[in-house]
Design an enzyme around this catalytic site. Structure first.
Site, mmCIF file in Angstrom:
data_model
loop_
_atom_site.group_PDB
_atom_site.id
_atom_site.type_symbol
_atom_site.label_atom_id
_atom_site.label_comp_id
_atom_site.label_asym_id
_atom_site.label_seq_id
_atom_site.Cartn_x
_atom_site.Cartn_y
_atom_site.Cartn_z
ATOM 1 N N ASP A 77 0.875 -1.160 0.000
ATOM 2 C CA ASP A 77 0.000 0.000 0.000
ATOM 3 C C ASP A 77 0.922 1.221 0.000
ATOM 4 O O ASP A 77 2.117 1.111 0.313
ATOM 5 C CB ASP A 77 -0.874 -0.034 1.251
ATOM 6 C CG ASP A 77 -1.703 1.221 1.403
ATOM 7 O OD1 ASP A 77 -2.288 1.665 0.408
ATOM 8 O OD2 ASP A 77 -1.730 1.765 2.518
ATOM 9 N N ASP A 122 -0.103 5.034 0.968
ATOM 10 C CA ASP A 122 -0.307 5.998 2.050
ATOM 11 C C ASP A 122 -0.074 5.366 3.414
ATOM 12 O O ASP A 122 -0.652 4.308 3.732
ATOM 13 C CB ASP A 122 -1.726 6.557 1.999
ATOM 14 C CG ASP A 122 -1.978 7.397 0.755
ATOM 15 O OD1 ASP A 122 -1.038 7.554 -0.043
ATOM 16 O OD2 ASP A 122 -3.113 7.879 0.573
#
Length: 417
Positions: free
Chosen positions: A193, A195
């Site tokens: 991922d 963020d």
């Protein structure tokens, strides 16, 4: 009188003392003169102190062997203990079933003692321990197996990890539990991922800051609710993107230039690429912001959302399919298929509820400083702010990483506050 096994008498030899060249050669010269068979050997050096153990079969006179070994070790000022293993006590070396990686900053004696007790409580024996890292955290790798006579070679599903996670949390350390064997060392693709995982902070909040304080506060509140799993991600994304309407297209490049990598991110990707991993990102963020980062890190793949731009300004809408919770898992499947990597050989790393499907689809799901909803379903959860701790979970050591970095002239240790 010692009872001999059909093929001889088993003798356990343990040598300790300052580590120095030639200890093993002196020991095995003495063993060679007595024509023994070697069944097992282990050696470890801790801060210059050697511990060397050898299990051998003496076919003739075990007492004479013991005397010869003691004299040989005394000649080089090493301490030795020998003991004859009775036939009824002799057993095969245990086959370790699981690997437990314990990380902390630091790992206190109390914390390790709690983990050791928890292992004993579920009927697990520690077969071997080695330190795999001293930076940026301390990491210890334990090989464990069921205690003989206390049941089958398998623990009840989830029992080992559940017990250790509970104890580790109370002790202020992290613990990862995996099956020991080829599966652990066969991982070939990793997806991150973006963020609050590969980079620090949330991209959409950085964009919203350009739209004013009111938009920023609204976006932050919706983001936090979505990451906790309280809102559907696709709906929350549309709500947050709507707050960006009217911003100039140039803000995408501005925010891309401001992204700060999570400590250890470069080391992690550089090391995994050396090992032949396919590395990439699957994000609920935005392609125009993430693509420059993917190019900089030489990632193999990238999936994210497309913001609509008309006449040089953001419209507040997303174009095409949303990379949401199901979309992230589908992207993982797509990239795994593209590179011919079975899902069980894939690793996924994330922090929010929208990463749940992706982490449970991968062979190994790692929750990184994650929300409770993700920690509960991940195979392991890390709470340290350093992404390179992922390497230790995968079985690498800090020494291996730094030797490779040194060979390429990129070795660097940043002081930790």
């Amino acid at each position: 009188m010692t009872e001999s096994a059909p093929n001889g008498t088993s003798v356990l030899i343990t040598v300790t003392g300052p580590d120095r060249p030639g200890v093993s050669s002196v020991l095995f010269a003495a063993l060679t003169r007595h024509g023994v068979d070697l069944l097992d050997v282990e050696q470890v050096v801790i801060r210059g102190q050697l511990s060397l153990g050898a299990l051998v079969v003496a076919r003739h006179d075990p007492e004479a062997l013991q005397e010869a070994v003691e004299q040989a070790m005394a000649s080089i000022a090493m301490t030795v203990q020998t003991s004859v293993i009775e036939a009824d006590d002799e057993s095969a070396r245990p086959l370790s079933t699981h690997v437990v990686v314990l990380t902390g900053a630091p790992i206190t004696a109390k914390a390790f003692g709690s983990i050791a007790q928890a292992l004993a409580d579920v009927g697990a024996n520690i077969d071997a321990i080695r330190r795999v890292a001293d930076y940026p955290v301390t990491a210890l790798e334990l090989l464990v197996s069921p205690v003989p006579g206390r049941g089958s070679s398998h623990y009840p599903p989830g029992t080992l990890r559940a017990k250790l996670v509970e104890v580790a949390h109370a002790a202020g350390v992290d613990v990862a539990v995996e099956r020991h064997g080829l599966g652990r060392r066969s991982k070939r693709l990793i997806v991150f991922d973006v963020d609050s995982t590969l980079v620090q902070g949330e991209v959409i909040e950085m964009l919203a800051a350009r739209a004013g304080a009111e938009a920023e506060a609204e976006v932050r509140a919706v983001t936090e609710a979505a990451m906790r799993g309280e809102l559907d991600f696709a709906q929350s994304l549309h709500r947050r993107v709507a707050a960006l309407a009217g911003l100039p297209e140039s803000v995408l490049e501005d925010v891309a230039a401001e992204l700060a990598l999570t400590p250890g991110a470069r080391t992690t990707i550089r090391t995994l690429k050396r090992l032949g991993f396919r590395c990439g990102v699957v994000s609920g963020g935005f392609t125009r912001v993430i693509t420059p980062l993917a190019r900089e890190l030489h990632l193999d793949f990238c999936a994210a959302n497309e913001l609509e731009v008309v006449d040089g300004r953001l419209t507040g809408r997303v174009v095409g399919d949303v990379v949401d919770r199901p979309g992230k898992a589908e992207a993982l499947r797509r990239f795994a298929g593209k590179f011919g990597v079975p899902l069980e050989q894939c690793v996924a790393v994330g922090d929010g509820a929208n990463d749940i499907d992706m982490l449970t689809t991968a062979g190994l799901g790692i929750a990184f400083n994650a929300k409770p909803a993700l920690r509960e379903v991940a195979d392991t959860a890390l709470s340290h702010p350093y992404l390179d701790v992922v390497l230790f979970v995968l079985g690498l050591t800090r020494e291996e990483v730094e030797r490779a970095d040194e060979a390429e002239g990129v070795l660097r240790r940043v002081p930790i506050p």
